[in-house]
Design a protein around this motif. Sequence first.
Motif, PDB file in Angstrom:
ATOM      1  N   GLU A 175       0.802  -1.214   0.000  1.00 37.53           N
ATOM      2  CA  GLU A 175       0.000   0.000   0.000  1.00 37.53           C
ATOM      3  C   GLU A 175       0.843   1.276   0.000  1.00 37.53           C
ATOM      4  OE1 GLU A 175      -1.058  -0.059   4.791  1.00 37.53           O
ATOM      5  OE2 GLU A 175      -2.573  -0.659   3.320  1.00 37.53           O
ATOM      6  N   ARG A 176       0.236   2.346  -0.513  1.00 37.53           N
ATOM      7  CA  ARG A 176       0.884   3.659  -0.569  1.00 37.53           C
ATOM      8  C   ARG A 176       0.833   4.320   0.793  1.00 37.53           C
ATOM      9  NH1 ARG A 176      -2.098   5.822  -4.499  1.00 37.53           N
ATOM     10  NH2 ARG A 176      -0.701   4.728  -5.919  1.00 37.53           N
ATOM     11  N   LYS A 177       1.853   5.122   1.098  1.00 36.93           N
ATOM     12  CA  LYS A 177       1.901   5.786   2.400  1.00 36.93           C
ATOM     13  C   LYS A 177       2.452   7.191   2.187  1.00 36.93           C
ATOM     14  CE  LYS A 177       4.948   4.302   5.499  1.00 36.93           C
ATOM     15  NZ  LYS A 177       5.746   3.333   6.274  1.00 36.93           N
ATOM     16  N   LEU A 178       1.726   8.205   2.662  1.00 32.51           N
ATOM     17  CA  LEU A 178       2.281   9.560   2.654  1.00 32.51           C
ATOM     18  C   LEU A 178       2.785   9.842   4.067  1.00 32.51           C
ATOM     19  CD1 LEU A 178      -0.260  11.673   0.555  1.00 32.51           C
ATOM     20  CD2 LEU A 178       1.742  10.377  -0.191  1.00 32.51           C
ATOM     21  N   VAL A 179       3.966  10.395   4.173  1.00 33.95           N
ATOM     22  CA  VAL A 179       4.598  10.570   5.474  1.00 33.95           C
ATOM     23  C   VAL A 179       4.869  12.053   5.704  1.00 33.95           C
ATOM     24  CG1 VAL A 179       6.630   9.964   6.853  1.00 33.95           C
ATOM     25  CG2 VAL A 179       5.682   8.307   5.238  1.00 33.95           C
ATOM     26  N   ALA A 180       4.496  12.547   6.889  1.00 36.96           N
ATOM     27  CA  ALA A 180       4.808  13.936   7.235  1.00 36.96           C
ATOM     28  C   ALA A 180       6.272  14.017   7.637  1.00 36.96           C
ATOM     29  CB  ALA A 180       3.919  14.399   8.384  1.00 36.96           C
ATOM     30  N   GLY A 181       6.905  15.167   7.450  1.00 40.22           N
ATOM     31  CA  GLY A 181       8.303  15.288   7.834  1.00 40.22           C
ATOM     32  C   GLY A 181       8.859  16.576   7.284  1.00 40.22           C
ATOM     33  N   LYS A 182      10.155  16.839   7.551  1.00 44.73           N
ATOM     34  CA  LYS A 182      10.718  18.123   7.146  1.00 44.73           C
ATOM     35  C   LYS A 182      10.714  18.335   5.636  1.00 44.73           C
ATOM     36  CE  LYS A 182      15.295  18.303   6.739  1.00 44.73           C
ATOM     37  NZ  LYS A 182      16.744  18.185   7.003  1.00 44.73           N
ATOM     38  N   GLY A 241      15.911  17.014  13.946  1.00 44.78           N
ATOM     39  CA  GLY A 241      16.284  15.610  13.850  1.00 44.78           C
ATOM     40  C   GLY A 241      15.144  14.667  14.193  1.00 44.78           C
ATOM     41  N   ARG A 242      13.918  15.211  14.275  1.00 44.59           N
ATOM     42  CA  ARG A 242      12.782  14.379  14.641  1.00 44.59           C
ATOM     43  C   ARG A 242      12.052  13.853  13.421  1.00 44.59           C
ATOM     44  NH1 ARG A 242       9.441  15.381  19.325  1.00 44.59           N
ATOM     45  NH2 ARG A 242       7.826  14.301  18.188  1.00 44.59           N
ATOM     46  N   ALA A 243      11.824  12.554  13.369  1.00 46.58           N
ATOM     47  CA  ALA A 243      10.897  12.023  12.385  1.00 46.58           C
ATOM     48  C   ALA A 243       9.512  12.453  12.852  1.00 46.58           C
ATOM     49  CB  ALA A 243      10.996  10.514  12.335  1.00 46.58           C
ATOM     50  N   VAL A 244       8.714  12.996  11.956  1.00 46.54           N
ATOM     51  CA  VAL A 244       7.405  13.517  12.354  1.00 46.54           C
ATOM     52  C   VAL A 244       6.341  12.448  12.140  1.00 46.54           C
ATOM     53  CG1 VAL A 244       5.723  15.349  11.981  1.00 46.54           C
ATOM     54  CG2 VAL A 244       8.162  15.830  11.746  1.00 46.54           C
ATOM     55  N   THR A 245       5.735  11.997  13.216  1.00 47.69           N
ATOM     56  CA  THR A 245       4.720  10.956  13.100  1.00 47.69           C
ATOM     57  C   THR A 245       3.361  11.586  12.846  1.00 47.69           C
ATOM     58  OG1 THR A 245       4.183  11.056  15.433  1.00 47.69           O
ATOM     59  CG2 THR A 245       5.962   9.571  14.800  1.00 47.69           C
ATOM     60  N   GLU A 246       2.393  10.743  12.534  1.00 45.96           N
ATOM     61  CA  GLU A 246       1.026  11.252  12.358  1.00 45.96           C
ATOM     62  C   GLU A 246       0.522  11.882  13.649  1.00 45.96           C
ATOM     63  OE1 GLU A 246      -1.837   8.637  10.584  1.00 45.96           O
ATOM     64  OE2 GLU A 246      -0.396   7.952   9.084  1.00 45.96           O
TER      65      GLU A 246
END
Lengths: 516, 516
Positions: free
Chosen positions: B323-330, B367-372
């Motif tokens: 499945e496709r996934k869009l990820v929030a982040g910098k 340096g933070r991965a941004v989660t949902e």
Amino acid sequence: MALRSLLAQECTLPDRVYFYDTTLRDGEQTPGVALLAEEKLEIARQLDALGVDSIEAGFPATSKGEQEAARLIAGAGLKAEVSALARSIQKDIDLALSCNVGCVHTFIATSDIHLKKKLGMSREEVVQRAVESVEYVKAHGLKCEFSAEDATRTDPDFLIDIYEAVVKAGADRIDIPDTVGVAVPRAFFHLVRNVTERIKVPVALHCHDDMGLAVANSLAGVEAGAQELHVTVNGIGERAGNASLEELALSLYALYGVRTGINLKEIYETSRLVSKLTGVVIAPNKSVVGDNAFAHESGIHTDGIISSPDTYEPLPPEIVGHERKLVAGKHAGKHGIDAMLKEMGLILTKSQLDEIVGRVKDLGDKGRAVTETDLFHIFEAVTKSTAPEKRRIELSDLVVVTGSKTTPTATLKLLIDGKEYKASEFGIGPIDAALKAIQNVVGDVTKFKLVDFKLEAITGGSDALANVTVKLMDNKRRTVSAKGVREDIVMAGVEAVINAANRLLLLNSLTERTSA
Amino acid sequence: MALRSLLAQECTLPDRVYFYDTTLRDGEQTPGVALLAEEKLEIARQLDALGVDSIEAGFPATSKGEQEAARLIAGAGLKAEVSALARSIQKDIDLALSCNVGCVHTFIATSDIHLKKKLGMSREEVVQRAVESVEYVKAHGLKCEFSAEDATRTDPDFLIDIYEAVVKAGADRIDIPDTVGVAVPRAFFHLVRNVTERIKVPVALHCHDDMGLAVANSLAGVEAGAQELHVTVNGIGERAGNASLEELALSLYALYGVRTGINLKEIYETSRLVSKLTGVVIAPNKSVVGDNAFAHESGIHTDGIISSPDTYEPLPPEIVGHERKLVAGKHAGKHGIDAMLKEMGLILTKSQLDEIVGRVKDLGDKGRAVTETDLFHIFEAVTKSTAPEKRRIELSDLVVVTGSKTTPTATLKLLIDGKEYKASEFGIGPIDAALKAIQNVVGDVTKFKLVDFKLEAITGGSDALANVTVKLMDNKRRTVSAKGVREDIVMAGVEAVINAANRLLLLNSLTERTSA
């Protein structure tokens, strides 16, 4: 060799291939990865030691932190060229220029899909923007590399047109990106050759690994005369990632005999650093740098390795700074297990060896991976007369407390040679506290330090098995590793350390006996 | 397309490619992997559903368990041919025959390195043994496939000699193994073509991935007329592993348009099963099946995906059951973040969106991965007027106890909408106990169940950060995931579940409001 004559006949191999590393840009675009500016600098310094020719430090338009990192790297006095990415937009290029980099890598999409569905621009508009951008970069006296995004899905004639236009505008290098990873080596070779024949500046390749072909496509492009490869460490990057630096460096060296600036010995170290800082794990079967890349278990393979490593290794692991590993398990043969025991200083009779091999296979048939500790215990059991019969350290009692307002604390009783010892320690987590308490007690009997603690990923439920591997080193600098597998993570860690400490003690006494 | 005409011009592509899956033999030889007979059967059934043509069930000479597994699979009534490996030794073949398989895959090394350093045999002796073995298999009425081990380092003339001899002896198929992974597609194409032109039975390829070229070499061999590919799921196997089934199946389908028996939709499922049972992790950037293979974070890519997925995806993920996934982040852009928020049912003004995008980038720069969950909290903060201002569930107190003689127990106080709730539960480990206690309390407010618990691998010291991701599902079958990152593993798990539970509640109230 057949390859050499084929290359001479069918290819136009360059004298030297340049590595343009984009670990800090495309690699950092790996979903979920975010690096601090200082972490980027640490990786950049290692890439410089590794010998890459260019470091793409970031995409300044992304964020302020991205600009800061690029500036930091550009000012670090590295040997490598430092580059920054910019869309073919003046604002992006201005931000890149503000980072004091030596090269701007500017790009615009050229495929009809991207023109229609993303940019909403005509081909003429795209060429104009590309040309203006290159001129703008060159007007500021920097190197300029131009990429035609989605080149492999672009009309080949238009691709040549836009490359010719940007080269006329002053581009120092042009890049052919296989943006969505759909190239096939045979076709990519012709595409690249068409470009290298027509375009008179160095040609770079930027391949993605959606079908697992990024490395092969890069090599096919080198066969067609491309001189520069965009790579990332561990092949990280958008989606399935980019062409892997380590695979390309090794195959150019070992298979093609083409010169690069890469210091192969730094490869393993670089790979681990990038994995640690990005958090992107390396699969054990990853080529060149995976844990198993030079590991052998099956009998036929370990037999071969023992008589001559080149039977089952394309190259010795030391070339890339990695190491060979023989693993006990159900597939292991007599020679392999004998060699592993000998390495531990243990000498056996033929019948003892047969018995040990049989027991190792039985364990494997029960679905158990056989660790070195298992091998040790089997050795103990089979050679009862000459080896100590039991573990010297036994856990007698352990209580661990943690919580939201509680400092994690462990209190334990250990029996060492039957005598009871107690200790209590706190730590930053329950496992840390327990390990400190064990070290505190066992330190009286044998000096050791914990050099590695590895908890394997757990997926499934909170009741999945926890699998901990620890590595201890004694004061003679001998290391042992051992595993703990439990449903309770804390207990798995404790079990692993006690197993390893026992092995250290056993190793001492057994090597004394068998060498006597 | 250019590739089609090239293939017609330069290649001899077969009509259909047959998949010979060796996950249960070469794949299981991955150092440290050992499967139970029942686990092997489970994988074999899935491979059959996937549509492979042959299943190499094992190497019976290895152990009794290996024989049992092969027998079990051979008797399971699968559509696929079931095969077993045997050296060119009568004892090995007898053991293979005793498993009632339909095919024996017999091999002997043919390279001078192996002849001298491993076998201590002359070429004549090797041919004689190979011929006798094939005759012995055929005398028992089974299919026989013959491999010349280390073929890519074998004198090409001798290779043809031995293949001709075994075909004369009755071999049904011959296999060309690149045993140590040193082939290069361009040269391998010629090697394979030489064989397919001279040998009149189907030709198979068995490629290893030491340089990352197993898939490309397999495809080059298919271009030269090879009809059968030896593959493993996730490319597991000796050292860097074998050619990956999923990459070959997809590229043959999507790039070459060659027929295979593979039901592509089963690929993702098969990959996860093999990873779970073998314990070999899949890197997120693994092609086709990795977590990120169809994930997008960077603004340019998510923008493209939103307007049309084919801008940045070679194929839709559903083709392989992924499945496709869009990820929030910098790296995320405005459109991507807007799309993610909209998917959560949240509508924003332009200025709110700008503010959120800015804050996401700031987090990334740290340096933070941004989660949902982070995205949710940022949304909350930015749109104060319309969203609840604080988390409804807060941890007030937690104490967890575990140990060697203690049943892991967790006691906690939670504040839900300011009201205090208490619970105490035991579990099989401290995290399990804590999660049960939380579920017990929160279950009164919102029904949910834990559908996934994932602890990322920890390497380094016992004081490394623990990173837990959980996925909860509510009774409307909506899932949320959230992360906890702490030095204390237990606290990381608890934090993740509380974060996720808050998100579920927030999701309820926010979607009610914004859709109102």
